[in-house]
Scaffold this motif. Structure first.
Motif, PDB file in Angstrom:
ATOM      1  N   VAL A  77       0.819  -1.214   0.000  1.00  0.00           N
ATOM      2  CA  VAL A  77       0.000   0.000   0.000  1.00  0.00           C
ATOM      3  C   VAL A  77       0.854   1.266   0.000  1.00  0.00           C
TER       4      VAL A  77
ATOM      5  N   PHE B 236      -9.412  -1.307   2.946  1.00  0.00           N
ATOM      6  CA  PHE B 236      -8.738  -1.996   1.843  1.00  0.00           C
ATOM      7  C   PHE B 236      -9.721  -2.364   0.735  1.00  0.00           C
TER       8      PHE B 236
ATOM      9  N   LEU C  19      -7.330  -7.334  -0.483  1.00  0.00           N
ATOM     10  CA  LEU C  19      -7.141  -7.279   0.963  1.00  0.00           C
ATOM     11  C   LEU C  19      -8.464  -7.065   1.698  1.00  0.00           C
TER      12      LEU C  19
END
Length: 469
Positions: free
Chosen positions: A296, A352, A435
């Motif tokens: 990320v 996410f 995710l």
């Protein structure tokens, strides 16, 4: 005045001594945490060095967990046959062999085999430490001393991540770079486990055998001597209590665990505790967090630093659990933890799941989303460290009666490592799928864990082991 103190010591035994004994036993927990977390900093380098796919890396990292399941299954039998102390020494040797073998591995298959050997040691340690601590500790201290296992585990995790960060920084910020003697940094990360593994074996030889094991082997005089140093004048009565609890029982066998639906209800509860402890996804944070935060947008060095901070959070929270487990009890802490984990995991699943993607398909947390995700992750670790981390080990060490403790712990421990394997081996693929999906599944497990506690967990605070049904 000195005579008064000596008389009090004879009456109450030495709390300091039992704390020291339990602390040595908990070194197995330190190695448990160190071994399972040290791989964190090496995952990326392993994938590059051996040109492995995500699936291959997932299986390789998880090979230690297969060994752990085997070790946990065998640990109870070894503990009952060889004794608690000799079993610790066996684990120490296996830890040492694994550290050298995996650090000098030539390929991914070779590496996986050595990691599996270390996993066997982890499995043994995961069974023997809580059993020994529960058997050596007085009832009023058992919760706090049982929590030492989790403190040792999270301290081992912290130490491993700190070593990973230090070695990577010393090698120029990458685990693939050479460090000392021409060996890559990731190899030194794995070799760093050798010194504590050796110290564990030495320490184990310096502490007494479990009095309950000694009575089971008809060594009452030795058991009385050990108990006298711990609980003072009550040692004679305690030996008789233990003898009576064992007198009508035969040598423990796995057949003793048979009951409703194949196993005794209490064994199913132990298995459930073990499985839920893993299904909430805690080890994803410690096995894959550096890779996760890189995914990320954080650099490799920053990702390792974040992981170190998270492990510190875990340690500090465990101290809170140690201070409260004998005051508030096991069940209330589990309930609070389940609620907290469900909320924080749900927040991470949402962040996410709604994140944008970069050109390579990786999620990008923009604006304050990255900060919120970091806070949620650390709050999640806080909730776990306050509850399911230490309390499960306390309960597994004390919830089974003397007749079935070794075998029941072995079975529950094996289930824990199988669950750990399933979570760890599937995460790389779940990460690719999204995710949000991964953390959504862990959120569902946290919610289910709350229902499980409310329905099946009974309080054990203050009960003697001989009073367990």
């Amino acid at each position: 005045m000195a005579d008064v103190r000596d008389e009090a010591l004879a009456e109450e035994g030495s709390s300091l001594k039992v704390v020291m004994i339990a602390s040595v036993a908990a070194v197995g927990g330190f190695l448990f945490g160190f071994d399972t977390a040290v791989i964190n900093g090496a995952v990326g380098a392993l994938q590059t060095t051996f040109q492995a796919s995500d699936a291959a890396i997932g299986l390789s990292v998880s090979s230690a967990l297969i060994g752990s399941a085997i070790g946990a299954f065998l640990g109870g039998q070894l503990a009952d046959r060889l004794g608690r102390i000799r079993t610790m020494v066996v684990a120490s040797v296996l830890f040492s062999v694994s550290a050298v073998g995996s650090g000098l591995a030539f390929g991914l298959v070779d590496f996986s085999l050595w990691r599996a050997v270390g996993g066997v040691a982890v499995g043994i340690a995961s069974v023997i430490a809580p059993a020994y601590i529960a058997e050596i500790a007085p009832a009023h201290l058992r919760g706090r001393l049982g929590s030492l296992q989790q403190l040792a585990i999270v301290s081992g995790i912290f130490a491993a991540l700190l070593v990973d960060y230090g070695i990577a920084a010393g090698a120029g910020g990458s685990a693939e770079n050479p460090f000392w003697l021409g060996l890559a940094a990731w190899r030194w990360m794995l070799l760093s486990e050798l010194p504590p593994a050796i110290l564990y074996g030495i320490g184990a030889l310096m502490i007494p055998e479990s009095p309950r094991y000694l009575v089971a082997k008809h060594r009452d005089d030795k058991a009385r001597e050990v108990l006298r140093s711990i609980i003072g004048r009550r040692a004679e009565a305690k030996v008789e209590e233990i003898r009576q609890s064992l007198s009508s029982e035969h040598t423990g066998r796995f057949s003793d665990l048979k009951g409703s639906f194949g196993l005794l209800p209490i064994v199913w509860v132990g298995i459930g505790l073990s499985v839920f402890q893993q299904f909430v996804g805690i080890n994803v944070i410690f096995y894959y967090s550096s890779v996760l935060w890189q995914a990320v947008g954080f650099s490799e060095r920053d990702s390792l630093a974040i992981t170190v901070i998270t492990s510190v959070t875990n340690i500090l929270t465990t101290f809170i659990a140690i201070a409260t487990v004998d005051r508030f009890g096991r069940r209330p802490l589990l309930i609070v933890g389940s609620v907290g984990m469900a909320l924080t995991l749900g927040a991470m699943a949402y962040l996410f799941g709604t994140a944008g993607m970069d050109a390579t398909g990786k999620p990008v947390l923009e604006g304050t989303s990255g900060t919120i995700a970091l806070v949620a992750a650390n709050l999640y670790v806080f909730c776990f460290g306050l509850s399911w981390g230490p309390v499960v080990w306390v309960l597994l060490g004390e919830m089974f009666n003397n007749r079935i403790r070794g075998r029941a712990l072995a079975l529950a421990g094996s289930a824990q490592w199988v669950a750990n394997f399933l979570v760890s081996a599937t995460f790389p693929s779940l990460r690719t799928a999204g995710l949000g999906l991964a953390y959504g599944l862990y959120t569902a497990a946290a919610m289910a864990s709350l229902v499980f506690v409310l329905l099946f967990i009974r309080e054990t605070k203050g009960k003697e082991l001989e009073d367990m049904e």
